[in-house]
Design a protein around this motif. Structure first.
Motif, short mmCIF file in Angstrom:
data_model
loop_
_atom_site.label_atom_id
_atom_site.label_comp_id
_atom_site.label_asym_id
_atom_site.label_seq_id
_atom_site.Cartn_x
_atom_site.Cartn_y
_atom_site.Cartn_z
N PRO A 59 0.84 -1.20 0.00
CA PRO A 59 0.00 0.00 0.00
C PRO A 59 0.87 1.25 0.00
O PRO A 59 1.94 1.25 0.61
N PRO A 60 0.44 2.31 -0.66
CA PRO A 60 1.23 3.53 -0.66
C PRO A 60 1.21 4.23 0.69
O PRO A 60 0.31 4.00 1.51
N THR A 61 2.21 5.07 0.91
CA THR A 61 2.21 5.87 2.13
C THR A 61 1.05 6.86 2.06
O THR A 61 0.47 7.07 0.98
N SER A 62 0.74 7.47 3.17
CA SER A 62 -0.38 8.41 3.17
C SER A 62 -0.09 9.60 2.26
O SER A 62 -0.99 10.10 1.58
N SER A 63 1.17 10.06 2.21
CA SER A 63 1.49 11.18 1.33
C SER A 63 1.41 10.78 -0.13
O SER A 63 0.96 11.55 -0.98
N ALA A 64 1.83 9.54 -0.45
CA ALA A 64 1.73 9.06 -1.84
C ALA A 64 0.27 8.89 -2.23
O ALA A 64 -0.13 9.23 -3.35
N ALA A 65 -0.52 8.37 -1.32
CA ALA A 65 -1.95 8.20 -1.59
C ALA A 65 -2.62 9.55 -1.81
O ALA A 65 -3.45 9.70 -2.71
N GLN A 66 -2.22 10.55 -1.00
CA GLN A 66 -2.76 11.90 -1.15
C GLN A 66 -2.36 12.49 -2.50
O GLN A 66 -3.17 13.13 -3.17
N ALA A 67 -1.11 12.27 -2.92
CA ALA A 67 -0.64 12.78 -4.22
C ALA A 67 -1.42 12.15 -5.37
O ALA A 67 -1.80 12.83 -6.33
#
Length: 100
Positions: free
Chosen positions: A1-9
């Protein structure tokens, strides 16, 4: 799963794509909004201040490396240059190892 910042991006990129599909203009100059958002993020200012201070210290040390090495008896410029380069490499490696 992506990090929260990657998911936000990813979420922001998808939203921008949708806005463009809806005919809204592309937001090409987002730096001021991004900077404001970061500066208002809880916990961001302390690391920012530490980073800025470390850059200042590094620049001061680098500026006086040659003079200090000459006073210490290192007169060959190649040796002084290598010492300065070693200092910069040590900073980079330390940042990578300590900063993750």
């Amino acid at each position: 799963p992506p990090t929260s910042s990657a998911a936000q991006a990813v979420k922001e990129a998808e939203a921008q794509t949708q806005r463009e599909a809806d005919g809204e203009p592309y937001e090409w100059f987002t730096f001021p909004a991004t900077a404001w958002k970061l500066l208002n993020t809880p916990g961001f200012l302390a690391p920012l201040a530490a980073f800025v201070a470390s850059i200042g210290v590094t620049n001061v040390v680098s500026a006086f490396t040659s003079e200090t090495m000459h006073r210490a008896g290192f007169t060959r410029e190649l040796v002084v240059d290598e010492i300065g380069a070693g200092f910069q490499v040590a900073i980079m490696v330390g940042g990578i190892l300590l900063g993750g």
